[in-house]
Scaffold this active site. Structure first.
Site, PDB file in Angstrom:
ATOM      1  N   ASP A  30     -35.682  11.846  22.786  1.00 50.32           N
ATOM      2  CA  ASP A  30     -36.542  13.003  22.995  1.00 50.32           C
ATOM      3  C   ASP A  30     -35.684  14.228  23.287  1.00 50.32           C
ATOM      4  O   ASP A  30     -34.489  14.117  23.548  1.00 50.32           O
ATOM      5  CB  ASP A  30     -37.530  12.762  24.147  1.00 50.32           C
ATOM      6  CG  ASP A  30     -36.833  12.271  25.407  1.00 50.32           C
ATOM      7  OD1 ASP A  30     -35.716  12.742  25.695  1.00 50.32           O
ATOM      8  OD2 ASP A  30     -37.401  11.429  26.119  1.00 50.32           O
ATOM      9  N   ASP A  32     -35.758  17.842  25.585  1.00 53.44           N
ATOM     10  CA  ASP A  32     -36.378  18.688  26.595  1.00 53.44           C
ATOM     11  C   ASP A  32     -35.737  20.073  26.535  1.00 53.44           C
ATOM     12  O   ASP A  32     -34.573  20.223  26.152  1.00 53.44           O
ATOM     13  CB  ASP A  32     -36.191  18.104  27.997  1.00 53.44           C
ATOM     14  CG  ASP A  32     -36.923  16.773  28.158  1.00 53.44           C
ATOM     15  OD1 ASP A  32     -37.918  16.560  27.452  1.00 53.44           O
ATOM     16  OD2 ASP A  32     -36.481  15.952  28.985  1.00 53.44           O
ATOM     17  N   ASP A 112     -30.742  15.798  38.682  1.00 53.40           N
ATOM     18  CA  ASP A 112     -30.378  14.589  39.407  1.00 53.40           C
ATOM     19  C   ASP A 112     -28.934  14.137  39.197  1.00 53.40           C
ATOM     20  O   ASP A 112     -28.163  14.030  40.147  1.00 53.40           O
ATOM     21  CB  ASP A 112     -31.364  13.456  39.091  1.00 53.40           C
ATOM     22  CG  ASP A 112     -31.558  13.221  37.596  1.00 53.40           C
ATOM     23  OD1 ASP A 112     -30.821  13.818  36.786  1.00 53.40           O
ATOM     24  OD2 ASP A 112     -32.454  12.437  37.244  1.00 53.40           O
TER      25      ASP A 112
END
Length: 412
Positions: A30, A32, A112
């Site tokens: 994917d 982002d 993160d």
């Protein structure tokens, strides 16, 4: 999409796993986008956009069945009163809401892991790296950004993400980032069960389930997701540890590798099967018949599991059907085998029985019989049923074994 945001006067970059996977030579799953445009401004640029989320306000751009996630740059630390309006942190440090916007660099430092804080600039084809992600990719290291204790407390699911990434890309978790995980799995107790269900699917249905399972147990996190299953793994059968869970996860990985579908119902059926078997023992000893005992045990196990991860009925119902058919598959006389072959859950139940056969729970003869029954013609099936022994026709096939009493956790 990036060019369109740029043309509208906004900064926009590819970010996260898509950039990481491209640098690792993997096909990205994917893409982002991070931008300085607010969610509302993104919606103004794209008509096929909807805004989602309260904890993290996001813009989703819809292209047919594909969804591109667009996030506004955020910052990690807030002090001024205006920023606090968009930030909500509970007493233990967990972030409940984070809609405080900032710059590109602010956004990088609040992500993160370093390998997920890489930004691809489509205008000059460069990678922007504030946190040292490129160096960690070269070294094969998974490192959390900032103080591990603080970052994991902000969102305990980051511990599960560390396991998932480590299993997926075969990186080692650096010492500072892993030390906190060993002793703090209990922080997952505060995460909504629905969110943990989604995380379980990501953990076990991404093609690396076996490695993920082993890492979860290594870091003492599995017991906070599936406590009954974790208890059952401590038992042995005829001096051998239970193998069905590992075999099921290996089967899941193999199916994903060749593009075959996998379902949460089958996954949960494997993960919770041994707790159901354990829960059936006292019911059978009370004289309750097998099928009612199985349903009663299943209801109890599901109810307990719901305290940790949710399990939508659209998955729990076929899961129980898969379990129930394990008893019915042993009864092949008359027209029963023909009716079972037409059951909508037959294939899943058959696959589950094969795993049980590999694990020593059912006789191989039963597995071989059903394998052949599916491929022979009608006359062959009639002959197979006619040639069954009285015991096989009536339901013999599952191994009846004495099991040691269930191991009890210490009260300490």
């Amino acid at each position: 999409m990036l060019h369109r945001l740029n043309s509208a006067g906004y900064e926009a970059y590819l970010v996260g796993g898509g950039v990481r996977d491209m640098l690792l030579g993997r096909e990205p799953k994917d893409f982002d986008i991070a931008t300085d445009a607010s969610p509302e401004q993104v919606r103004d640029v794209f008509r096929n956009c909807r805004l989602v989320g309260r904890r993290f306000r996001l813009a989703h751009i819809l292209f047919g069945r594909e969804t591109i996630e667009v996030a506004t740059f955020r910052r990690a630390q807030v002090a001024d009163e205006e920023a606090e309006v968009g930030m909500e942190i509970e007493e233990g440090g967990r972030i409940l809401r984070d809609n405080v916007y900032g710059t590109l660099e602010d956004d990088a430092w609040r992500r993160d892991f370093t390998i997920n804080a890489l930004y691809y600039n489509v205008q000059d084809f460069s990678v922007i790296d504030y946190a040292g992600g490129m160096q960690d990719i070269a070294a094969g290291v998974l490192r959390i950004i900032g103080d591990p204790a603080q970052r994991y407390r902000e969102d305990p699911v980051r511990m599960l993400r560390a396991i998932r990434f480590a299993a997926k890309i075969a990186f080692r978790i650096d010492a500072a980032s892993e030390a906190f995980i060993y002793e703090n799995g209990h922080l997952l107790d505060d995460i909504p069960a629905a969110r943990l269900f989604d995380e379980v699917l990501k953990l076990f249905m991404s093609g690396h389930a076996v490695q993920t399972f082993e890492l979860l147990r290594h870091y003492y996190l599995f017991e906070f997701l599936f406590p009954l299953t974790d208890d059952s793994l401590g038992e042995e059968e005829e001096g051998m540890p239970h193998q069905l869970v590992l075999r099921a996860l290996a089967n899941t990985d193999a199916r994903i590798a060749v593009g075959k579908p996998v379902t949460p119902a089958f996954l949960y059926a494997a993960l919770l099967w041994e707790p159901v078997r354990i829960a059936m023992r006292p019911l059978l000893e009370q004289g309750i018949e097998e099928l009612p005992a199985l349903h009663q045990a299943a209801n109890g196990v599901i109810e307990e599991q719901l305290r940790y991860t949710s399990l939508p009925r659209r998955f729990s119902t076929p899961m129980v059907e898969i379990w129930s058919m394990q008893l019915r598959l042993g009864s092949r006389g008359g027209r029963r085998a023909f009716r079972l072959l037409e059951h909508p859950r037959f294939r899943a139940a058959y696959d589950f029985m094969l795993l049980r056969g590999e694990s020593g729970e059912v006789e191989q003869e039963l597995c071989d019989w059903w394998t052949e029954f599916q491929v022979v013609d009608e006359a062959g099936r009639e002959a197979m049923v006619k040639n069954l022994s009285p015991a096989a026709a009536g339901g013999a096939g599952s191994k009846r074994r004495k099991r040691p009493p269930r191991r009890k956790k210490s009260a300490e």
